[in-house]
Design a protein around this motif. Structure first.
Motif, mmCIF file in Angstrom:
data_model
loop_
_atom_site.group_PDB
_atom_site.id
_atom_site.type_symbol
_atom_site.label_atom_id
_atom_site.label_comp_id
_atom_site.label_asym_id
_atom_site.label_seq_id
_atom_site.Cartn_x
_atom_site.Cartn_y
_atom_site.Cartn_z
ATOM 1 N N LEU A 1 4.879 -9.819 4.731
ATOM 2 C CA LEU A 1 3.886 -10.749 4.172
ATOM 3 C C LEU A 1 4.554 -12.020 3.632
ATOM 4 O O LEU A 1 4.041 -13.125 3.808
ATOM 5 N N LEU B 1 -5.727 -12.442 1.168
ATOM 6 C CA LEU B 1 -5.593 -11.402 2.181
ATOM 7 C C LEU B 1 -7.005 -10.928 2.542
ATOM 8 O O LEU B 1 -7.662 -10.281 1.707
ATOM 9 N N ASP C 1 -8.723 -7.485 1.690
ATOM 10 C CA ASP C 1 -9.282 -7.228 0.368
ATOM 11 C C ASP C 1 -10.570 -8.025 0.237
ATOM 12 O O ASP C 1 -10.538 -9.257 0.126
ATOM 13 N N TYR D 1 0.690 -0.531 -3.350
ATOM 14 C CA TYR D 1 0.468 -1.870 -3.919
ATOM 15 C C TYR D 1 1.745 -2.497 -4.481
ATOM 16 O O TYR D 1 2.722 -1.808 -4.745
ATOM 17 N N GLY D 2 1.646 -3.809 -4.739
ATOM 18 C CA GLY D 2 2.584 -4.447 -5.640
ATOM 19 C C GLY D 2 2.111 -4.102 -7.045
ATOM 20 O O GLY D 2 0.909 -4.059 -7.297
ATOM 21 N N GLU E 1 7.237 -3.952 -5.555
ATOM 22 C CA GLU E 1 6.412 -3.699 -4.373
ATOM 23 C C GLU E 1 6.431 -2.216 -4.007
ATOM 24 O O GLU E 1 7.487 -1.628 -3.807
ATOM 25 N N LYS E 2 5.250 -1.641 -3.966
ATOM 26 C CA LYS E 2 5.027 -0.256 -3.516
ATOM 27 C C LYS E 2 5.941 0.790 -4.166
ATOM 28 O O LYS E 2 6.630 1.555 -3.494
ATOM 29 N N VAL F 1 -1.465 -5.361 -7.804
ATOM 30 C CA VAL F 1 -1.768 -6.688 -7.273
ATOM 31 C C VAL F 1 -2.792 -6.540 -6.146
ATOM 32 O O VAL F 1 -2.624 -5.715 -5.253
ATOM 33 N N ILE F 2 -3.856 -7.311 -6.219
ATOM 34 C CA ILE F 2 -4.874 -7.344 -5.158
ATOM 35 C C ILE F 2 -4.722 -8.686 -4.435
ATOM 36 O O ILE F 2 -4.203 -9.646 -5.015
ATOM 37 N N GLY F 3 -5.163 -8.746 -3.179
ATOM 38 C CA GLY F 3 -4.789 -9.873 -2.324
ATOM 39 C C GLY F 3 -5.379 -11.239 -2.595
ATOM 40 O O GLY F 3 -5.943 -11.881 -1.705
ATOM 41 N N TYR G 1 -3.917 -14.779 -4.655
ATOM 42 C CA TYR G 1 -2.785 -15.328 -5.379
ATOM 43 C C TYR G 1 -2.975 -16.834 -5.561
ATOM 44 O O TYR G 1 -3.497 -17.500 -4.663
ATOM 45 N N GLN H 1 9.131 -9.588 1.224
ATOM 46 C CA GLN H 1 7.937 -9.309 0.421
ATOM 47 C C GLN H 1 7.532 -10.517 -0.426
ATOM 48 O O GLN H 1 8.363 -11.117 -1.107
ATOM 49 N N THR I 1 5.691 -10.282 -3.057
ATOM 50 C CA THR I 1 5.840 -9.811 -4.440
ATOM 51 C C THR I 1 7.208 -10.190 -5.009
ATOM 52 O O THR I 1 7.312 -10.680 -6.136
ATOM 53 N N ARG J 1 -13.656 -4.436 -5.631
ATOM 54 C CA ARG J 1 -12.780 -4.701 -4.487
ATOM 55 C C ARG J 1 -12.873 -3.562 -3.467
ATOM 56 O O ARG J 1 -12.882 -2.399 -3.823
HETATM 57 C C1 G1P Z 1 -0.073 -6.308 0.271
HETATM 58 C C2 G1P Z 1 0.964 -6.707 -0.799
HETATM 59 C C3 G1P Z 1 0.813 -5.838 -2.041
HETATM 60 C C4 G1P Z 1 -0.615 -5.890 -2.544
HETATM 61 C C5 G1P Z 1 -1.596 -5.513 -1.426
HETATM 62 C C6 G1P Z 1 -3.034 -5.738 -1.884
HETATM 63 O O1 G1P Z 1 0.270 -5.025 0.745
HETATM 64 O O2 G1P Z 1 2.270 -6.604 -0.243
HETATM 65 O O3 G1P Z 1 1.694 -6.287 -3.047
HETATM 66 O O4 G1P Z 1 -0.760 -5.018 -3.634
HETATM 67 O O5 G1P Z 1 -1.394 -6.321 -0.260
HETATM 68 O O6 G1P Z 1 -3.948 -5.339 -0.934
HETATM 69 P P1 G1P Z 1 -0.337 -4.418 2.124
HETATM 70 O O7 G1P Z 1 -1.677 -3.863 1.776
HETATM 71 O O8 G1P Z 1 -0.424 -5.558 3.099
HETATM 72 O O9 G1P Z 1 0.623 -3.363 2.543
#
Ligand code: G1P
Length: 297
Positions: free
Chosen positions: A112, A132, A135, A172-173, A192-193, A205-207, A209, A231, A233, A255
């Protein structure tokens, strides 16, 4: 006076493998929630927040996205001839002003952070939003608009945040909370994760920013993080040490994780039930299914 956020990046290069076979020929972002593609929800939210330039980071096979935002003269002419003004205005909402939309290819799936970095030349030296489209957030006041208003007070970097079940942090982050001020929290860092046992909190963190251009400079270093990917994040968290604060914003709204089938289906039902023209019919059907299921037990 803080610089206004007028540009948003939409990373849409993912293969959408969780939705195969549909995504063999349809980009995931074009899949529909009721009658609007996923991406339209993100665009509407961005517009409400004052975004004027829309930057899509795409990959091979996403041509349908470009067509979607294009004018459709034959279709429009046909609708006009038939006096279908309502549909015409629905279509208008999908058109973009010339030059307001840009497409950049992410040539390699490096994460990302890398996808966001691909848009660096279009961002230049100003704050920008990242959205993103997976979301989807149902809210009275659109989520990004809530964040822009909070950001006008705080500056720095801001990420949408939401409490998740502790066993879900690895999706998630996650924010390492420094000070919790209620709607807004400041962060010491972000991971991150993380596995549940390593997570600094359960504030995820939700998508959505709002980021400072310094995050682009951090991404330039192309450091690999969780899963061997670059990443976003990490690049945001790096800013904290460089003196640019990071805030989590607990948004009002619901969400839906439309990157998963279950989340997509929930969103479909929720958005359909919110529609006057569909509510009664669907509600009757859902009730009937629930009754039958209970009777069978
Ligand atoms: C991405 C981000 C993550 C965030 C998430 C939210 O992860 O890397 O930090 O919490 O979106 O939906 P992904 O869902 O693309 O793996």
């Amino acid at each position: 006076m803080r610089r206004k956020v007028t540009k948003a990046i939409f990373p849409v290069a993912g293969l959408g493998t969780r939705f195969l076979p549909a995504t063999k020929s349809v980009p995931k972002e074009i899949m529909t929630l009721v009658d609007r593609p996923l991406v339209q929800y993100a665009i509407d939210e961005a517009r409400a927040a004052g975004i004027k330039e829309f930057i899509f980071v795409t990959s091979r096979g996403k041509g349908a996205l470009e067509d979607y935002f294009d004018h459709a003269p034959v279709l429009e002419q046909e609708l006009r001839k038939k006096g279908k003004d309502e549909l015409l205005s629905v279509l208008k909402n999908t058109n973009m002003e010339s030059g307001a939309i840009a497409y950049i290819r992410q040539h390699q799936a490096l994460g990302l952070g890398h996808a966001v970095w691909c848009a660096r030349r279009l961002i230049g030296n100003e704050p920008f939003a990242v959205m993103l489209p997976d979301d989807v957030i149902a809210a009275d006041k659109p989520c990004l608009q809530q964040m822009v208003e909070a950001y006008e007070e705080t500056g720095g970097n801001m990420v949408a945040a939401m409490e998740v079940a502790p066993e879900k942090t690895s999706s998630y982050g996650v924010l390492d909370v420094k000070e919790d001020m209620g709607k807004v929290v400041s962060a010491n860092g972000m991971v991150e994760k993380p596995k549940a046992e390593d997570a600094p909190s359960n504030l995820a963190v939700i998508g959505r920013y709002i980021l400072s251009p310094s995050v682009m400079r951090n991404l330039q270093q192309k450091k690999k993080g969780a899963g061997g990917e670059i990443q976003l994040t990490d690049a945001i968290a790096q800013d904290i040490g460089q003196g640019e604060p990071v805030y989590g914003y607990r948004f009002d709204g619901k969400r839906f994780d439309c990157g998963s089938k279950a989340g997509f289906l929930r969103a479909t039902v929720a958005f359909a039930l919110a529609r006057e023209d569909l509510r009664d019919d669907l509600m009757a059907y859902v009730n009937q299914i629930a009754l039958n299921a209970n009777a069978a037990e």
